[in-house]
Design a protein around this motif. Structure first.
Motif, PDB file in Angstrom:
ATOM      1  N   GLU C  38     -45.616  -8.280  11.823  1.00  0.00           N
ATOM      2  CA  GLU C  38     -45.931  -7.016  12.489  1.00  0.00           C
ATOM      3  C   GLU C  38     -47.273  -6.514  11.972  1.00  0.00           C
ATOM      4  N   ASP C  39     -47.962  -5.785  12.842  1.00  0.00           N
ATOM      5  CA  ASP C  39     -49.337  -5.400  12.529  1.00  0.00           C
ATOM      6  C   ASP C  39     -49.373  -4.116  11.709  1.00  0.00           C
ATOM      7  N   ALA C  40     -49.706  -4.259  10.448  1.00  0.00           N
ATOM      8  CA  ALA C  40     -49.749  -3.089   9.559  1.00  0.00           C
ATOM      9  C   ALA C  40     -50.747  -2.041  10.054  1.00  0.00           C
ATOM     10  N   ARG C  41     -51.756  -2.481  10.773  1.00  0.00           N
ATOM     11  CA  ARG C  41     -52.786  -1.522  11.224  1.00  0.00           C
ATOM     12  C   ARG C  41     -52.217  -0.476  12.168  1.00  0.00           C
ATOM     13  N   ARG C  64     -47.880 -13.375   4.857  1.00  0.00           N
ATOM     14  CA  ARG C  64     -48.494 -12.339   5.697  1.00  0.00           C
ATOM     15  C   ARG C  64     -48.433 -10.963   5.057  1.00  0.00           C
ATOM     16  N   SER C  67     -51.474  -9.637   3.130  1.00  0.00           N
ATOM     17  CA  SER C  67     -52.556  -9.031   3.914  1.00  0.00           C
ATOM     18  C   SER C  67     -52.143  -7.648   4.405  1.00  0.00           C
ATOM     19  N   GLN C  70     -52.699  -5.270   1.546  1.00  0.00           N
ATOM     20  CA  GLN C  70     -54.121  -5.019   1.303  1.00  0.00           C
ATOM     21  C   GLN C  70     -54.688  -4.067   2.347  1.00  0.00           C
ATOM     22  N   ILE C  71     -54.341  -4.313   3.595  1.00  0.00           N
ATOM     23  CA  ILE C  71     -54.859  -3.467   4.679  1.00  0.00           C
ATOM     24  C   ILE C  71     -54.432  -2.020   4.463  1.00  0.00           C
ATOM     25  N   GLU C  74     -56.359  -0.594   1.576  1.00  0.00           N
ATOM     26  CA  GLU C  74     -57.779  -0.411   1.929  1.00  0.00           C
ATOM     27  C   GLU C  74     -57.962   0.833   2.781  1.00  0.00           C
ATOM     28  N   GLU C  75     -56.946   1.144   3.589  1.00  0.00           N
ATOM     29  CA  GLU C  75     -57.047   2.311   4.460  1.00  0.00           C
ATOM     30  C   GLU C  75     -56.670   3.586   3.729  1.00  0.00           C
TER      31      GLU C  75
END
Ligand code: HEM
Ligand code: SF4
Lengths: 544, 98, 141
Positions: C38-41, C64, C67, C70-71, C74-75
């Motif tokens: 699933e897209d963490a963004r 996965r 990442s 980290q995302i 980072e946000e």
């Protein structure tokens, strides 16, 4: 050559202790094999047909005499007195005991070596041009960049459980001696219009069961953004590479399925974001590392004359030496492909001798090549004859570089648990059939590459002539491929047709080379004639 | 017949189940009939063997001969290095593999 | 019950984590769980409000989640970031470097082995969201 500082040394020392602890936990039953396997693989330790196998990293294929001698010591003390140099510029030992593995890693660490990430779904040993720092045709030495990447990729927390293995190669000349575009990431150093040094990225190449040539993904990445760009490439892969099928898990499949353009779009988006995160070492770090790769103290005005009155020596000079950037010096390649020998194998005595010769004649430097040979990169021309005599005494002077008997062969069914067929006996028989050096030289440059199964460790897709071992109802069978190349004219070989028995495939190779001799035009290599004449003509000759 | 093979955990040596223990010689292997699963589970748990598995073999005058060439290579050693096999003195040993 | 190992000072979050789909439908939840893939963004607009993000590792080899973590860091996400599922002691150091500060392993982890694993490497080669100074920075300090 690069030298560890206290940080690098502590890293490998700590790794040895960590692995010692993991091995102890395994031997005590605190770890199951399922849990232990990925940990040992991250240290290059496989369980193969006869025993454990250890793969030791030789970063970008460069090592010094002391390190080489340590490789000989390991062969003698812990293995059965030999090692196998591989197409990824590493060395493998076939008879390792689990209980010895931590001691071996400790011995390696004592000479700034390791087996970190030589297996597993992580970023593997970075490979490079074996002529780096010695050839006139490079625009810079690629090894400092490879070293930056080595450090960055070592124990990378985000990219140690990728969908699949990940291989990176760095070169710095138009001539490609490292099969750059057959790597997951291939990097070519270039100057941009402003004259700055940077990297051109090719991503998504590879061999294995679905060979692909990496497309260009970016024409210029500045030196001080190298790491963030590499991170962007890896992150897109780590997030979206396939994990449902290990045969479709390499980055080449992702890029193939997405299309290069879409992959580029995603990488650029990620890169824009990553550039801001402060991930890049400063230029001073590249400069620090580059300092270690300064030219050795060449003798000015050394003579370019070589006394070629000994005809065997003259043949060796002609075949196995290459032009050096420094007047009076040559690059000498030691062929590990003696007649009827095992391609890439060297005994501990031979390894020791090569270490001695490097110290005596090549400013203490050796290289391992992707065609499983050893290079002495900086030999004074006036020393060549003495060097050759010593090599010849030890069976290390076959004058067959890039000829048909300089074949690449993976370990195949004699050692490898994934194999369908044996590779080595085939290489041996071919070297017998074509033993006459005059005949080999008449055939000229001819890259013959043999893999024992579809995984393609022997680069068969990239052979002018490739051979793939398959299992036909329990017997060994060999498919013949033609037209591959791992050089700057990268191409993938095609299968000629139905497979052959061992002797059958050697006959077929002879048919193919006979046709080449008959058809070639002035100055054409085998691959050139094949490309001009086409597969059909060769098929007809083989299958009638 | 069905025989069991694996590697020694510490040394990595190829081993064969003899009915009581693990031997380096395929000649000592015994037919386990349909008991493979139980033996494999117990022996692996006790770490007397690593990644063991059951294979088909044929009973011959010289003892069991594994059905697959891969296990015959394991039983003898690399065909290209007769000196490193279990039968270094027998130049014909390689023929048994192929 | 899976025992949660926390490396945070604040009080554990009580509210159960909802799935990403449920969260995106009903954005007043303060805890969410994302599955591998699933897209963490998608969570970026809501990071201020979230107190717990759980990232699942179906098998330890499925990387996965590293990442994803980290995302999120980072946000600027500062809440609890919890790795759950097939989380083993030999991966803890990497998980921590990617920003995880809590673990909910399927099988219990020996605290002593864990302490050793987390403390083993004194230095690191690369920058990540744990903001340890990479070796190249120490070299040119
Ligand atoms: C004997 C133990 C070995 C095993 C189990 C092994 C396993 C594999 C596997 C499974 C692949 C396919 C990966 C994929 O396509 O996803 C592969 C590829 C490869 N291996 Fe090996 N290998 C072994 C030895 C070697 C040796 C000795 C060499 C060098 C001579 C080598 C060099 C390579 C290369 C160059 C590739 C192709 C990389 C690519 O697909 O881009 N391997 N290996
Ligand atoms: S190509 Fe196949 S047989 Fe050869 S080493 Fe690789 S996995 Fe083994």
């Amino acid at each position: 050559m690069y030298q560890y500082d206290q940080y690098d040394q502590k890293m490998v020392d700590t790794r040895v202790e960590e692995f010692r602890d993991q091995v102890n936990r395994r031997l005590a039953g605190e770890l199951t094999e399922d849990q232990f396997k990925p940990l040992r693989l991250m240290n290059g330790l496989y369980l193969q047909l006869h025993a454990y196998m250890l793969r030791v990293a030789i970063p970008y294929g460069t090592l010094n005499g002391k390190q080489m001698r340590m490789l000989g010591h390991i062969a003698r003390k812990y293995d059965r007195d030999y090692g196998h140099f591989t197409t990824r510029q590493n060395i493998q030992y076939n008879w390792i005991k689990l209980e010895d593995a931590p001691d071996i890693l400790a011995d390696l660490a004592s000479v700034e070596m390791h087996a970190i990430q030589t297996s597993g779904n992580c970023i593997r040993n970075i490979s490079s041009d074996q002529f780096a720092g010695a050839t006139a045709d490079e625009i810079a030495d690629p090894r400092p960049w490879a070293e930056i990447l080595r450090q960055w990729s070592s124990f990378h927390p985000e990219f140690s459980y990728l969908p699949r293995k990940f291989k990176i190669a760095v070169i710095a000349s138009d001539e490609d001696r490292a099969a750059m575009r057959l790597h997951d990431i291939g990097i070519q150093l270039i100057h941009n219009d402003a004259g700055e040094l940077g990297a051109k990225f090719f991503v998504g190449g590879g061999m294995g069961r679905t060979p692909m040539i990496a497309p260009e993904i970016r024409d210029f990445v500045p030196a001080d953004e190298l790491i963030s760009y590499a991170e962007a490439c890896l992150r897109v892969y780590n997030r979206y590479g396939r994990r449902d099928n290990k045969y479709k898990a390499r980055i080449k499949i992702l890029i193939h399925e997405l299309g290069a353009e879409e992959y580029i779009r995603q990488v650029e988006q990620e890169f824009t974001h990553m550039k801001e995160l402060g991930l890049n070492p400063p230029v001073e770090e590249l400069a620090r590392i580059t300092g270690y790769f300064a030219d050795p103290p060449f003798e000015d005005g050394a003579s370019d004359d070589i006394d070629l009155s000994d005809p065997d020596f003259a043949l060796w000079v002609d075949q196995n030496t290459a032009a050096h950037k420094q007047a009076g010096y040559a690059i000498a390649t030691i062929s590990l492909k003696p007649r009827s020998g095992i391609p890439g194998d060297a005994s501990s005595a031979q390894i020791d001798l090569m270490a001695d010769l490097a110290e005596q004649f090549s400013f203490d430097e050796l290289r391992v090549t992707h065609s499983q040979n050893i290079v002495l990169p900086h030999v004074k021309k006036s020393d060549l004859y003495t060097l050759w005599q010593k090599l010849d005494e030890a069976g290390l002077a076959p004058a067959n570089l890039d000829l048909i008997t300089d074949s690449i062969a993976c370990p195949g069914l004699d050692y490898c648990s994934l194999a369908n067929a044996r590779s080595i006996p085939l290489a041996q028989k071919i070297s017998e059939r074509f033993a006459d050096l005059g005949r080999q030289r008449e055939l000229g440059e001819l890259k013959l590459k043999i893999s024992g199964c579809i995984n393609a460790c022997g680069h068969h897709h990239a052979g002018h002539i490739g051979i793939l071992g398959v299992d036909r109802k329990g017997t060994e069978n060999y498919q013949l491929l033609l037209g591959g190349s791992a050089a700057e004219d990268t191409s993938l070989a095609k299968i000629t047709g139905p497979g052959f028995s061992e002797d059958g495939v050697i006959d077929a190779i002879e048919t193919v080379t006979d046709l080449y001799l008959e058809q070639r035009e002035d100055g054409e290599r085998f691959i050139d004639t094949y490309r001009r004449v086409g597969m059909e003509r060769f098929k007809e000759a083989i299958y009638g | 017949m069905k025989i069991l093979t694996g590697n020694d955990l510490k040394t990595g040596d190829v081993t064969w189940w003899t009915g009581q223990d693990w031997s380096r010689h395929v000649e000592d292997a015994v037919d386990v009939e349909d008991h493979a699963d139980t033996i494999l589970r117990e022996e692996e748990a006790a770490r007397r063997v690593n990644v063991p598995y059951v294979i088909e073999a044929e009973q011959t005058e010289d003892g069991p001969r594994p059905a697959h060439i891969k296990d015959r290579v394991r039983a003898l050693g690399p065909t290209v290095r007769p000196d490193l096999t279990l039968k270094p003195a027998d130049p014909e040993a390689g023929n048994w593999v192929i | 019950m899976v025992e949660v190992i926390r490396m945070r000072e604040d009080e554990p979050h009580e509210e159960p984590a909802v799935s990403l789909d449920a969260f995106l439908d009903q954005t007043n939840a303060t805890a969410v769980r994302i599955e591998a893939g699933e897209d963490a963004r998608q969570l970026i607009p809501f990071l201020d409000r979230l107190a717990l993000i759980e990232v699942d590792f179906p098998v330890f080899g499925d990387g996965r989640g590293y990442s994803a973590a980290q995302i999120l860091r980072e946000e600027g996400y500062t809440g609890e970031l919890r790795a759950s599922g097939d989380v083993l002691v030999d991966q803890l150091a990497y998980l921590k470097r990617c920003g995880f500060d809590a673990f909910a392993p399927d099988a219990p982890i020996n605290p002593q082995v864990m302490a050793q694993a987390l403390d083993r490497y004194e230095d690191v080669y690369q920058g990540t969201t744990d903001s340890r100074a990479p070796i190249w920075k120490l070299r040119h300090a």
